[in-house]
Scaffold this active site. Structure first.
Site, mmCIF file in Angstrom:
data_model
loop_
_atom_site.group_PDB
_atom_site.id
_atom_site.type_symbol
_atom_site.label_atom_id
_atom_site.label_comp_id
_atom_site.label_asym_id
_atom_site.label_seq_id
_atom_site.Cartn_x
_atom_site.Cartn_y
_atom_site.Cartn_z
ATOM 1 N N TYR A 173 0.830 -1.203 0.000
ATOM 2 C CA TYR A 173 0.000 0.000 0.000
ATOM 3 C C TYR A 173 0.872 1.264 0.000
ATOM 4 O O TYR A 173 2.058 1.219 0.339
ATOM 5 C CB TYR A 173 -0.933 -0.024 1.216
ATOM 6 N N THR A 175 1.518 3.745 1.814
ATOM 7 C CA THR A 175 2.278 4.215 2.980
ATOM 8 C C THR A 175 3.329 3.225 3.456
ATOM 9 O O THR A 175 4.087 3.534 4.384
ATOM 10 C CB THR A 175 1.320 4.484 4.162
ATOM 11 N N LYS A 176 3.399 2.062 2.861
ATOM 12 C CA LYS A 176 4.269 1.011 3.389
ATOM 13 C C LYS A 176 5.736 1.253 3.033
ATOM 14 O O LYS A 176 6.078 2.029 2.160
ATOM 15 C CB LYS A 176 3.810 -0.354 2.876
ATOM 16 N N ASN A 177 6.627 0.523 3.724
ATOM 17 C CA ASN A 177 8.068 0.692 3.503
ATOM 18 C C ASN A 177 8.467 0.352 2.077
ATOM 19 O O ASN A 177 9.408 0.937 1.534
ATOM 20 C CB ASN A 177 8.853 -0.177 4.486
#
Length: 367
Positions: A173, A175-177
């Site tokens: 997604y 916002t993920k790393n």
């Protein structure tokens, strides 16, 4: 307004998407296959399968293990609702048990006490990037599907997350790393799970005029456009981690000075993925509630978020699980936790601005 977790993308991702569009591959193709190969290497896992979302990864992992009506799945209430929703989608019943005070991950002793003859799977959540305590859970002899949406870079007791549980589910997604905008991954060392998911993620065609399906599959494959973005993000994962480490260090130096504002614990035996910097706001000591702090920070042009409200207190679950026992640690945490801005797209000065605003708000509430 300082964004909470803006994506850190650059010209490399733009070029990769352009190249993919020019290649003619819009759906799953060579980039998705390359992402699976490279993530298997990165996660030290036998198999990685790319999917349309982290939610799809959780869902198909449950289906691959035969979870269905009449079964129970033990999980954490401190998670995004998707973790519980996919259990419901299989026809099974989520069984929420309380979390540990220090890191808000599922309490293994309470999970063990909740196991019954109907328990088909245990589904822990690696909150903020801190691995759940997997050892005691695996010793129970029940399959473990790990929600590692926050934990793509985590290690548990020296072993890479993604290579330990029966199946481990990651999110791509925005916002993920490792961010592709949307997408998910399943890693597993079990051939049977990998083969089952391979058949489930897409209704597969045969050659020529005849085709068949072995199971009623889903439409959960990852497009090459998104896979191309994820591959660029994977190239940057170490550089981005260094930035988040500096941001964590800045917060770690400043936050403990604020009475009543306490960061979640991180276990030194593990490697934390540094995905979220979560603090708890004790209203009595901090002079105001979490919600009041969030509103005050917004007035200072600082965006924050909440990870997470307890799922068992949300309307759908509250109404359909009326006999759910109270989970006091999770319920208190749901009133106290606040996630501060964190992203490789932020500069150190941005984090300094957050800290300065937090100090001003704290001083106003406690004076």
């Amino acid at each position: 307004m300082l964004g909470f977790q803006p994506p850190a993308i650059g010209e490399e991702e733009i070029a990769a998407v352009t190249a993919t569009l020019r290649s003619g591959w819009l759906t799953s193709g060579p980039s998705a296959a390359e992402l699976e190969r490279r993530m298997a290497e990165f996660l030290e896992a036998e198999h990685v399968l790319a999917l349309a979302s982290g939610t799809a990864a959780l869902h198909l992992s449950l289906v691959a293990l035969g979870v269905g009506p009449g079964d129970e799945v033990i999980t954490s209430p401190i998670t995004w609702p998707a973790t519980a929703n996919v259990i419901v989608h299989t026809g099974a019943t989520p069984v929420f048990v309380d979390v540990r005070q220090e890191d808000l991950n599922i309490d293994p002793e309470l999970a063990a006490a909740a196991v019954t003859g109907r328990t088909k799977v245990i589904l822990p959540v690696d909150l903020a990037g801190q691995p759940s305590d997997l050892g005691p859970l695996l010793e129970l002899g029940v399959p473990v599907i790990e929600d590692a949406a926050h934990a793509a870079e985590s290690f548990y007791r020296g072993r890479k997350i993604g290579s330990i549980a029966d199946a481990t589910c990651f999110s791509l997604y925005a916002t993920k790393n490792i961010a592709a905008g949307e997408g998910g991954l399943i890693s597993t060392n079990r051939d049977d799970i990998a083969q089952a998911v391979l058949g489930l993620r897409q209704m597969r065609r045969g050659d020529g005029s005849s085709y068949d399906i072995p199971v009623p599959g889903y439409k959960a494959n990852l497009s090459d456009v998104l896979a191309a973005i994820a591959l660029c993000q994977l190239d940057k994962v170490e550089r981005h981690r260094e930035i988040r480490q500096r941001q964590f260090a800045l917060y770690d130096e400043a936050v403990p000075e604020l009475d009543g504002v306490t960061p979640l614990a991180r276990d030194e035996r593990d490697v934390h993925a540094l995905h979220l910097y979560i603090v708890r706001v004790d209203a009595e000591r901090a002079g105001a509630t979490r919600d009041e702090y969030q509103r005050a920070l917004r007035e200072e042009n600082i965006s924050t978020s909440i990870h997470f409200l307890p799922v068992h207190r949300l309307t759908w679950y509250r109404e359909r699980l009326p006999d759910q026992a109270r989970l006091p640690i999770a319920e208190r945490a749901g009133d106290e936790i606040l996630s501060l801005p964190l992203s490789p797209a932020h500069s150190d000065d941005d984090i300094a601005d957050v800290i300065a605003a937090l100090r001003r708000v704290h001083e106003r509430f406690t004076s």
